[in-house]
Scaffold this motif. Sequence first.
Motif, PDB file in Angstrom:
ATOM      1  N   SER A   1       9.479  10.392   0.497  1.00 37.06           N
ATOM      2  CA  SER A   1       8.883  11.407   1.371  1.00 37.06           C
ATOM      3  C   SER A   1       9.688  12.712   1.317  1.00 37.06           C
ATOM      4  CB  SER A   1       8.836  10.865   2.808  1.00 37.06           C
ATOM      5  OG  SER A   1       8.432  11.857   3.700  1.00 37.06           O
ATOM      6  N   GLU A   2      11.009  12.596   1.410  1.00 34.44           N
ATOM      7  CA  GLU A   2      11.867  13.800   1.400  1.00 34.44           C
ATOM      8  C   GLU A   2      11.689  14.569   0.091  1.00 34.44           C
ATOM      9  OE1 GLU A   2      13.902  14.730   3.895  1.00 34.44           O
ATOM     10  OE2 GLU A   2      13.674  12.964   5.166  1.00 34.44           O
ATOM     11  N   VAL A   3      11.681  13.820  -1.014  1.00 30.37           N
ATOM     12  CA  VAL A   3      11.571  14.461  -2.336  1.00 30.37           C
ATOM     13  C   VAL A   3      10.211  15.150  -2.481  1.00 30.37           C
ATOM     14  CG1 VAL A   3      11.347  13.941  -4.807  1.00 30.37           C
ATOM     15  CG2 VAL A   3      13.195  12.911  -3.501  1.00 30.37           C
ATOM     16  N   VAL A   4       9.151  14.432  -2.139  1.00 33.43           N
ATOM     17  CA  VAL A   4       7.795  14.967  -2.352  1.00 33.43           C
ATOM     18  C   VAL A   4       7.537  16.157  -1.424  1.00 33.43           C
ATOM     19  CG1 VAL A   4       5.330  14.422  -2.173  1.00 33.43           C
ATOM     20  CG2 VAL A   4       6.889  12.771  -3.201  1.00 33.43           C
ATOM     21  N   ARG A   5       7.935  16.041  -0.157  1.00 34.07           N
ATOM     22  CA  ARG A   5       7.679  17.142   0.776  1.00 34.07           C
ATOM     23  C   ARG A   5       8.521  18.374   0.422  1.00 34.07           C
ATOM     24  NH1 ARG A   5       9.048  16.357   5.774  1.00 34.07           N
ATOM     25  NH2 ARG A   5      10.336  14.532   5.365  1.00 34.07           N
ATOM     26  N   SER A   6       9.722  18.117  -0.036  1.00 32.09           N
ATOM     27  CA  SER A   6      10.573  19.235  -0.446  1.00 32.09           C
ATOM     28  C   SER A   6       9.968  19.962  -1.661  1.00 32.09           C
ATOM     29  CB  SER A   6      11.958  18.676  -0.738  1.00 32.09           C
ATOM     30  OG  SER A   6      12.691  19.555  -1.488  1.00 32.09           O
ATOM     31  N   ASN A   7       9.507  19.185  -2.649  1.00 34.67           N
ATOM     32  CA  ASN A   7       8.866  19.795  -3.830  1.00 34.67           C
ATOM     33  C   ASN A   7       7.624  20.573  -3.445  1.00 34.67           C
ATOM     34  OD1 ASN A   7      10.665  18.914  -5.690  1.00 34.67           O
ATOM     35  ND2 ASN A   7       9.477  17.105  -6.320  1.00 34.67           N
ATOM     36  N   LEU A   8       6.802  19.973  -2.576  1.00 32.83           N
ATOM     37  CA  LEU A   8       5.570  20.656  -2.160  1.00 32.83           C
ATOM     38  C   LEU A   8       5.903  21.964  -1.441  1.00 32.83           C
ATOM     39  CD1 LEU A   8       3.311  17.780  -0.730  1.00 32.83           C
ATOM     40  CD2 LEU A   8       2.754  19.265  -2.640  1.00 32.83           C
ATOM     41  N   SER A   9       6.875  21.911  -0.530  1.00 27.06           N
ATOM     42  CA  SER A   9       7.240  23.099   0.244  1.00 27.06           C
ATOM     43  C   SER A   9       7.683  24.226  -0.683  1.00 27.06           C
ATOM     44  CB  SER A   9       8.392  22.801   1.207  1.00 27.06           C
ATOM     45  OG  SER A   9       8.099  21.707   1.988  1.00 27.06           O
TER      46      SER A   9
ATOM     47  N   GLY B   1       0.588  17.539   2.893  1.00 27.61           N
ATOM     48  CA  GLY B   1       1.983  17.184   2.617  1.00 27.61           C
ATOM     49  C   GLY B   1       2.736  16.643   3.824  1.00 27.61           C
ATOM     50  N   ALA B   2       2.055  16.471   4.961  1.00 29.59           N
ATOM     51  CA  ALA B   2       2.744  15.916   6.144  1.00 29.59           C
ATOM     52  C   ALA B   2       2.817  14.396   6.006  1.00 29.59           C
ATOM     53  CB  ALA B   2       2.002  16.297   7.409  1.00 29.59           C
ATOM     54  N   ASP B   3       3.929  13.826   6.464  1.00 30.59           N
ATOM     55  CA  ASP B   3       4.146  12.368   6.357  1.00 30.59           C
ATOM     56  C   ASP B   3       3.749  11.712   7.681  1.00 30.59           C
ATOM     57  OD1 ASP B   3       5.108   9.797   6.245  1.00 30.59           O
ATOM     58  OD2 ASP B   3       7.098  10.332   5.481  1.00 30.59           O
ATOM     59  N   PHE B   4       2.805  10.763   7.609  1.00 30.30           N
ATOM     60  CA  PHE B   4       2.290  10.110   8.819  1.00 30.30           C
ATOM     61  C   PHE B   4       2.658   8.639   8.903  1.00 30.30           C
ATOM     62  CE2 PHE B   4      -0.501  13.807   8.824  1.00 30.30           C
ATOM     63  CZ  PHE B   4      -0.504  14.116  10.181  1.00 30.30           C
ATOM     64  N   ILE B   5       3.642   8.205   8.172  1.00 32.58           N
ATOM     65  CA  ILE B   5       3.909   6.759   8.165  1.00 32.58           C
ATOM     66  C   ILE B   5       4.244   6.278   9.592  1.00 32.58           C
ATOM     67  CG2 ILE B   5       6.401   6.604   7.715  1.00 32.58           C
ATOM     68  CD1 ILE B   5       5.661   4.642   5.425  1.00 32.58           C
ATOM     69  N   GLY B   6       3.520   5.270  10.020  1.00 31.59           N
ATOM     70  CA  GLY B   6       3.793   4.674  11.346  1.00 31.59           C
ATOM     71  C   GLY B   6       3.389   5.536  12.528  1.00 31.59           C
TER      72      GLY B   6
ATOM     73  N   ALA C   1       0.841  -1.219   0.000  1.00 31.01           N
ATOM     74  CA  ALA C   1       0.000   0.000   0.000  1.00 31.01           C
ATOM     75  C   ALA C   1       0.868   1.258   0.000  1.00 31.01           C
ATOM     76  CB  ALA C   1      -0.925  -0.015   1.213  1.00 31.01           C
ATOM     77  N   PHE C   2       1.901   1.260   0.822  1.00 31.21           N
ATOM     78  CA  PHE C   2       2.757   2.453   0.894  1.00 31.21           C
ATOM     79  C   PHE C   2       3.532   2.661  -0.403  1.00 31.21           C
ATOM     80  CE2 PHE C   2       2.851   1.888   5.738  1.00 31.21           C
ATOM     81  CZ  PHE C   2       1.888   2.850   5.922  1.00 31.21           C
ATOM     82  N   ILE C   3       4.068   1.565  -0.944  1.00 26.53           N
ATOM     83  CA  ILE C   3       4.844   1.692  -2.190  1.00 26.53           C
ATOM     84  C   ILE C   3       3.936   2.162  -3.330  1.00 26.53           C
ATOM     85  CG2 ILE C   3       6.095   0.423  -3.981  1.00 26.53           C
ATOM     86  CD1 ILE C   3       7.924   0.508  -1.727  1.00 26.53           C
ATOM     87  N   SER C   4       2.716   1.608  -3.393  1.00 24.86           N
ATOM     88  CA  SER C   4       1.850   2.034  -4.506  1.00 24.86           C
ATOM     89  C   SER C   4       1.426   3.491  -4.326  1.00 24.86           C
ATOM     90  CB  SER C   4       0.658   1.090  -4.711  1.00 24.86           C
ATOM     91  OG  SER C   4       0.026   0.810  -3.521  1.00 24.86           O
ATOM     92  N   GLU C   5       1.271   3.944  -3.081  1.00 32.31           N
ATOM     93  CA  GLU C   5       1.006   5.381  -2.886  1.00 32.31           C
ATOM     94  C   GLU C   5       2.218   6.201  -3.355  1.00 32.31           C
ATOM     95  OE1 GLU C   5      -0.284   6.863   0.963  1.00 32.31           O
ATOM     96  OE2 GLU C   5       0.652   8.803   0.548  1.00 32.31           O
ATOM     97  N   ALA C   6       3.416   5.758  -2.974  1.00 26.85           N
ATOM     98  CA  ALA C   6       4.633   6.497  -3.366  1.00 26.85           C
ATOM     99  C   ALA C   6       4.714   6.647  -4.887  1.00 26.85           C
ATOM    100  CB  ALA C   6       5.865   5.772  -2.828  1.00 26.85           C
ATOM    101  N   LEU C   7       4.253   5.630  -5.606  1.00 25.45           N
ATOM    102  CA  LEU C   7       4.303   5.667  -7.075  1.00 25.45           C
ATOM    103  C   LEU C   7       3.290   6.631  -7.687  1.00 25.45           C
ATOM    104  CD1 LEU C   7       4.931   1.885  -7.707  1.00 25.45           C
ATOM    105  CD2 LEU C   7       6.300   3.736  -8.685  1.00 25.45           C
ATOM    106  N   THR C   8       2.362   7.149  -6.881  1.00 21.67           N
ATOM    107  CA  THR C   8       1.391   8.109  -7.427  1.00 21.67           C
ATOM    108  C   THR C   8       1.955   9.541  -7.429  1.00 21.67           C
ATOM    109  OG1 THR C   8       0.342   8.567  -5.290  1.00 21.67           O
ATOM    110  CG2 THR C   8      -0.586   6.747  -6.579  1.00 21.67           C
ATOM    111  N   TYR C   9       3.126   9.736  -6.785  1.00 24.41           N
ATOM    112  CA  TYR C   9       3.677  11.090  -6.714  1.00 24.41           C
ATOM    113  C   TYR C   9       4.553  11.414  -7.926  1.00 24.41           C
ATOM    114  CZ  TYR C   9       2.023  10.952  -1.934  1.00 24.41           C
ATOM    115  OH  TYR C   9       1.222  10.851  -0.826  1.00 24.41           O
ATOM    116  N   GLU C  10       4.763  12.706  -8.112  1.00 21.77           N
ATOM    117  CA  GLU C  10       5.670  13.137  -9.197  1.00 21.77           C
ATOM    118  C   GLU C  10       7.087  12.980  -8.709  1.00 21.77           C
ATOM    119  OE1 GLU C  10       5.092  16.879 -11.202  1.00 21.77           O
ATOM    120  OE2 GLU C  10       2.932  16.536 -11.139  1.00 21.77           O
TER     121      GLU C  10
END
Length: 280
Positions: A172-180, A229-234, A116-125
Amino acid sequence: MEATVANRVRKSLTADCSACFGLCCTALNIIASSDFAMDKPAGTPCTYLQEDFKCHIHKDLRKSGFKGCTVYDCLGAGQKVSQDTFKGYSWRENPTDAKQMFEVFPVMEQLYEMIAFISEALTYEISKDLRMELTGQLEHLQSLIELDARNLVSLNMAACRLPVNEVLLKTSEVVRSNLSRNVFSIRMGRQYRGMDLIGRSLKGKDLRTADFRGALLIKADLRGTDLRGADFIGADLRDANLCGANLTTSMFLTQMQINSASGNNKTLLPSYIQRPSHWF
Ligand code: SF4
């Protein structure tokens, strides 16, 4: 893998209790708490599990002290073990396989969570290289869930998790950095990774692109927060107050986390998360 295909994989991860042999009600070890009103050892059927694998108190779980059962989501691992790994033969029909079936279930559960987490990660740019790395991990996990029972219980889950965690962290680092930088024009959100925020008031705060990986947010006051854009994993969100919070683009949020928190009709959720029926 294309983002649309990954989205489809993610959406397919849905529990179908009618195709499962009550594995979450049997296999798991549960200690009495405010979420579950009695001790239940691993491998022992819950006293409320009926012969047809339905719950005798399904309609009254919350008021009977079993709210944990309304929160739980195996993402489909239960039906996979029941119908594929054990070919539709239940532990009642085949008692000699019962022990192994109960051992396979938590393994399958973890594999499904990683998928589930990997497939979510694949939905990001993300970059082509990162996409390839994620796709490789997804294909590997998809091959593992097809293993037979003996090989599933022999898996070293820590070794399976390590590369998955690494690539998810990178994403997470890449996506949050891009969003910020490119969407919100703010500095990267604060680090709360692994922090004890139990009962803490963060009410009304701008927490966009914050890192809550593994944070303890039990009973935290998150009313009116901006959590895009906040990461809630775990993260542990049990009884966190999400009334009026904006989680529309929060990352790695699970249905189980949301089910365990409280919220209202002003809480904004990602499209793949359903609003819990017990919210007001
Ligand atoms: S109370 Fe019902 S849903 Fe919860 S473990 Fe027991 S049988 Fe399953």
